[in-house]
Design a protein around this motif. Structure first.
Motif, PDB file in Angstrom:
ATOM      1  N   UNK A 369       0.812  -1.224   0.000  1.00  0.00           N
ATOM      2  CA  UNK A 369       0.000   0.000   0.000  1.00  0.00           C
ATOM      3  C   UNK A 369       0.841   1.268   0.000  1.00  0.00           C
ATOM      4  N   UNK A 370       2.152   1.153   0.359  1.00  0.00           N
ATOM      5  CA  UNK A 370       2.950   2.362   0.555  1.00  0.00           C
ATOM      6  C   UNK A 370       4.190   2.389  -0.330  1.00  0.00           C
ATOM      7  N   UNK A 371       4.694   3.611  -0.503  1.00  0.00           N
ATOM      8  CA  UNK A 371       5.961   3.828  -1.204  1.00  0.00           C
ATOM      9  C   UNK A 371       6.777   4.818  -0.377  1.00  0.00           C
ATOM     10  N   UNK A 372       8.020   4.472  -0.092  1.00  0.00           N
ATOM     11  CA  UNK A 372       8.866   5.340   0.721  1.00  0.00           C
ATOM     12  C   UNK A 372       9.253   6.596  -0.043  1.00  0.00           C
ATOM     13  N   UNK A 373       9.228   7.734   0.662  1.00  0.00           N
ATOM     14  CA  UNK A 373       9.759   8.993   0.127  1.00  0.00           C
ATOM     15  C   UNK A 373      11.194   9.175   0.610  1.00  0.00           C
ATOM     16  N   UNK A 374      11.441   8.912   1.893  1.00  0.00           N
ATOM     17  CA  UNK A 374      12.783   8.840   2.470  1.00  0.00           C
ATOM     18  C   UNK A 374      12.837   7.613   3.362  1.00  0.00           C
ATOM     19  N   UNK A 375      14.072   7.209   3.737  1.00  0.00           N
ATOM     20  CA  UNK A 375      14.204   5.931   4.450  1.00  0.00           C
ATOM     21  C   UNK A 375      14.891   6.031   5.804  1.00  0.00           C
ATOM     22  N   UNK A 376      15.047   7.262   6.355  1.00  0.00           N
ATOM     23  CA  UNK A 376      15.663   7.405   7.670  1.00  0.00           C
ATOM     24  C   UNK A 376      17.167   7.323   7.674  1.00  0.00           C
ATOM     25  N   UNK A 377      17.805   7.433   6.506  1.00  0.00           N
ATOM     26  CA  UNK A 377      19.257   7.294   6.441  1.00  0.00           C
ATOM     27  C   UNK A 377      19.992   8.599   6.737  1.00  0.00           C
ATOM     28  N   UNK A 378      19.255   9.704   6.904  1.00  0.00           N
ATOM     29  CA  UNK A 378      19.885  10.963   7.338  1.00  0.00           C
ATOM     30  C   UNK A 378      19.363  11.263   8.739  1.00  0.00           C
ATOM     31  N   UNK A 379      18.375  12.127   8.907  1.00  0.00           N
ATOM     32  CA  UNK A 379      17.724  12.139  10.220  1.00  0.00           C
ATOM     33  C   UNK A 379      17.047  10.790  10.448  1.00  0.00           C
ATOM     34  N   UNK A 380      16.863  10.387  11.715  1.00  0.00           N
ATOM     35  CA  UNK A 380      16.107   9.150  11.988  1.00  0.00           C
ATOM     36  C   UNK A 380      14.608   9.392  11.782  1.00  0.00           C
ATOM     37  N   UNK A 381      14.297   9.848  10.601  1.00  0.00           N
ATOM     38  CA  UNK A 381      12.949  10.286  10.240  1.00  0.00           C
ATOM     39  C   UNK A 381      12.681   9.800   8.826  1.00  0.00           C
ATOM     40  N   UNK A 382      11.479   9.327   8.552  1.00  0.00           N
ATOM     41  CA  UNK A 382      11.177   8.959   7.178  1.00  0.00           C
ATOM     42  C   UNK A 382       9.717   9.257   6.862  1.00  0.00           C
TER      43      UNK A 382
END
Length: 468
Positions: A369-382
């Motif tokens: 159902x989802x597609x990642x925009x970012x993966x947490x590889x910079x800030x621990x945020x995605x």
């Protein structure tokens, strides 16, 4: 002679302070009757009754540990809590009365100056604030004053100053531009890059540009802006035009992550064009709100005429702030973390957050159902969006359903020029364990299965909203 009980015939039946002391808590007057909520009560209330009333109302708030929208610290060690409680009554501005608290503040500034590679690491120039918003505004004020002085020295009309940044910046920069009459020039985000590009910044720069704001860790998706590339573009711009434009790094979150996890990334005072950096001590600085920090590369970057000197609290006290009195407890909490964790401790904490964010992002990405925009590889945020072809429900439905289990996962549209894209975002902070992440992932599986099985349950106009 035995004493008469109030219920005994003939005994006094009126309410007294003694009655309030001994009555069962939820049988006291404040708990059984109506209490005023918008006016002062006529009389006093027993302290435990007042506490219980307020405590019970606050149960309606969300659980801070389950709030994956906020970047703000929601967990600290018991020793830090105790130390901060001991300092609640200390006024940070009164450096003459609380000289050791003031000393801890300057030690924190020196540590940050060293962490961010300032040229003179022993002559640190900076201060604590109530948060990164105030710190950002102080950095912006210094940029404006330096630009005004340079224009006057050159005998040129100052004109109206402008500040260049991406449209993904935090709202504090809009406030700065509004409050101090600075034109906010926003470079649009386009395509699949949701932060400032060097070429987009240059298109907006001119002789009235007081600076460019580069964000190390966008609130929208957790990505770092390319500070070194922005500085290089401005170097080239100065060579061609003679216009010297400094950079302020809004490192609200990333300035307390990148030094520990990305030590080779050039974003700080190693770049000569970076004039100032702000961060939130109460975000990845790991302190309860609110404390922020701003550091300038040297004394020349902070105009002296912005600093006020007061002596009516005893002794001469230089101050550069938007407010005056504020508690010293958060500064003490910051120093505790610096002393307690050291470089390696911060590295372990931030690495654990990034590892959890990337693990959770992989799990989310495996859901059709989802597609990642970012993966947490910079800030621990995605951030993640609905996958192409999924039209039976939206990110807003997912956010609302997760709230039923207590999770606060914000759903929102991306910045102007990409508001066609709506995403969910997860912020992983210290205290969000892998076990909690696995529970969230399980709940996300259940929510998706539920929504795939039927129609969305919430009307478009009644969905909860999220604002940066």
């Amino acid at each position: 002679m035995p004493l008469k009980h109030p219920s005994h015939p003939g005994a006094h039946t009126g309410s007294t302070t003694q009655d309030l002391d001994v009555n069962p808590l939820f049988a006291r007057g404040g708990e059984t009757g109506r209490i005023p909520k918008d006016t002062l009560p006529d009389g006093e209330m027993h302290p435990t009754t007042a506490y219980q009333i307020i405590h019970d109302e606050l149960m309606l708030d969300g659980n801070a540990r389950l709030n994956l929208a906020t970047f703000v610290t929601t967990w600290m060690e018991p020793e830090a809590r105790e130390l901060m409680a001991e300092c609640f009554d200390k006024n940070m501005i009164d450096k003459d009365e609380y000289p050791q608290t003031a000393e801890l503040e300057m030690r924190c500034v020196a540590m940050l100056s060293n962490l961010w590679n300032a040229p003179d690491r022993h002559g640190a120039v900076g201060c604590s604030t109530t948060g990164s918003s105030e710190a950002a505004m102080l950095g912006g004020l210094a940029l404006k004053r330096r630009w005004q002085r340079a224009r006057r020295a050159a005998g040129e009309d100052a004109g109206r100053p402008n500040l260049v940044m991406g449209s993904n910046v935090q709202v504090c920069w809009e406030k700065f531009a509004n409050y101090w009459d600075v034109e906010q020039r926003l470079a649009p985000v386009t395509g699949d890059v949701f932060h400032l590009r060097p070429e987009a910044a240059l298109e907006l720069c001119d002789e009235n540009t007081i600076g460019v704001v580069a964000v190390l860790g966008s609130t929208y998706d957790g990505s770092y802006e390319p500070v070194a590339e922005i500085c290089a573009a401005l170097d080239d711009h100065q060579t061609r035009t003679g216009v010297d434009i400094p950079v302020h790094v809004d490192g609200a979150s990333g300035a307390m992550v990148a030094p520990f996890l990305d030590p080779d990334l050039a974003w700080d005072f190693r770049l000569p064009r970076v004039a100032s950096i702000n961060t939130s001590g109460h975000k990845y600085g790991l302190v309860f709100p609110g404390v922020g920090w701003v550091v300038w590369r040297d004394v020349h970057a902070l105009p002296e005429d912005l600093i006020f000197h007061v002596n009516y609290l005893g002794g001469d006290m230089p101050t550069f702030a938007l407010n005056f009195s504020r508690p010293g407890s958060q500064v003490v909490g910051q120093y505790y973390n610096f002393l307690r964790l050291g470089f390696d401790g911060y590295r372990r904490v931030q690495q654990a957050c990034r590892d959890t964010a990337r693990w959770l992002a992989r799990g989310v990405g495996e859901l059709d159902a989802f597609e990642l925009v970012t993966d947490g590889s910079e800030l621990p945020v995605f951030a993640f969006r609905m996958a192409d072809g999924v039209d039976g429900f939206t990110v807003f439905d997912v956010s609302d359903e997760l709230r039923q289990r207590g999770w606060q996962v914000p759903a929102y549209t991306m910045p102007p020029d990409r508001q066609d894209l709506a995403v969910l975002r997860i912020v992983v902070r210290n205290g969000f364990s892998r076990d909690m992440a696995s529970m969230l992932l399980e709940d996300l599986h259940r929510v998706v299965s539920k929504l795939e099985a039927g129609e969305p349950l919430h009307d478009e106009g009644k969905r909860s909203a999220f604002s940066h």
